[in-house]
Design an enzyme around this catalytic site. Structure first.
Site, short mmCIF file in Angstrom:
data_model
loop_
_atom_site.label_atom_id
_atom_site.label_comp_id
_atom_site.label_asym_id
_atom_site.label_seq_id
_atom_site.Cartn_x
_atom_site.Cartn_y
_atom_site.Cartn_z
N ASP A 1 16.63 39.14 -86.21
CA ASP A 1 16.97 39.17 -84.79
C ASP A 1 15.65 39.19 -84.01
O ASP A 1 14.92 40.19 -84.06
CB ASP A 1 17.79 40.45 -84.53
CG ASP A 1 18.27 40.56 -83.09
OD1 ASP A 1 17.66 39.93 -82.20
OD2 ASP A 1 19.25 41.30 -82.86
N HIS A 2 15.36 38.10 -83.33
CA HIS A 2 14.06 37.99 -82.67
C HIS A 2 13.94 38.89 -81.44
O HIS A 2 12.88 39.00 -80.84
CB HIS A 2 13.77 36.52 -82.31
CG HIS A 2 12.31 36.17 -82.27
ND1 HIS A 2 11.33 37.10 -82.01
CD2 HIS A 2 11.66 35.01 -82.47
CE1 HIS A 2 10.14 36.52 -82.03
NE2 HIS A 2 10.32 35.24 -82.31
#
Ligand code: CAO
Length: 243
Positions: A215-216
């Site tokens: 999850d950036h």
């Protein structure tokens, strides 16, 4: 988002309507939720598991004596736990208030299990505190429970990270969907002997293709670079688990 229009497929040929199981519907909802909320990035690498596999095979007689099957999965669990300890930016969840990161001081890892009823992800608790034999026995036990439909809701809660292994089936690589609210997941593909350049010649090495989706919002590329490099180094030389 725009809905995909309903189509009457019977106008094109014979069809059959099959009712979706409860688990298949839940999985579909979870996947869409994660896909739509989480800005995914997937990174790939290969781990040289030649020595790990030699060690695993050398343990076959001991495994038989203990009545446990030692597959690559417990090694992957240990390596992932070591990498989560070394790179704690992976062992977090984003708080729903949008203001906080929840750091976890425990390491529970989910394992995706393919069952006749659909995909289930039971969680192994405190992976960092368990040995390979314990993890081998526990992963076989939870996979059997999942396949027999005997998992309780609690058995599937509290994961910090997930491992999805298609290694026994095949494939070179895939991009797994993060199992939110976790922030990262590892995909494991099929190990194969490959020629690897050692600086002087090509030598045959057993290479395991791995992918990590993250999850950036919670993790940056450099964090993943460190996490993944550490995990690959551990799998390539499992003595590092002792450090
Ligand atoms: N490369 C090559 N061989 C592998 C491997 C890999 N990455 N991983 C496992 N194998 C081998 C094992 O060593 C074993 O071979 P031997 O009997 O010769 O030792 C064989 O494949 C079967 O392993 P297994 O499937 O019994 O055990 P496992 O611990 O690897 O996996 C589990 C357990 C629960 C992960 C698996 O049974 C499963 O359900 N996999 C599917 C998961 C899935 O659906 N993921 C996708 C989710 S997203 O849609």
């Amino acid at each position: 988002i725009p809905a995909i229009p309903e189509v009457d497929f019977s106008q094109f040929g014979d069809i059959e309507m099959v009712k979706m199981s409860k688990i298949a519907k839940l999985t579909a909802a979870n996947m869409s939720r994660s896909w739509l909320n989480v800005p995914h990035v997937t990174q790939f690498d290969d781990a040289d598991i030649t020595e790990m596999e030699a060690f695993r095979k050398s343990m076959k007689a001991e495994a038989d004596k203990r009545g446990v099957k030692l597959t690559p999965l417990p090694f992957l669990l240990k390596a992932a736990a070591a990498a989560l300890e070394a790179e704690p930016s992976f062992n977090v969840s984003l708080h729903a208030d949008g203001e906080h990161i929840v750091k976890k001081n425990y390491i529970h890892i989910g394992v995706a299990v393919d069952t006749p009823a659909g995909l289930m992800v039971p969680v192994i608790r405190d992976v960092n505190k368990k040995g390979l034999w314990e993890l081998a026995a526990e992963s076989a036990e939870i996979a059997a429970k999942a396949r027999d439909g005997k998992l309780m809701p609690r058995d599937m809660q509290g994961g910090c990270f997930t491992i999805s292994s298609l290694g026994a089936i095949g494939g070179n690589g895939f991009t797994p969907i993060v199992n939110a609210p976790e922030v990262a997941i590892m995909g494991v593909s099929k190990a194969q002997m490959k020629p690897v350049w050692n600086g002087a010649e090509f030598i045959p090495r057993n290479m395991l293709p791995l992918s990590v989706s993250y999850d950036h919002r919670a993790i940056n590329g450099a964090d993943c670079g460190r996490f993944f490099t550490y995990m690959v180094a551990v799998l390539s030389d499992i003595r590092k688990l002792l450090l």
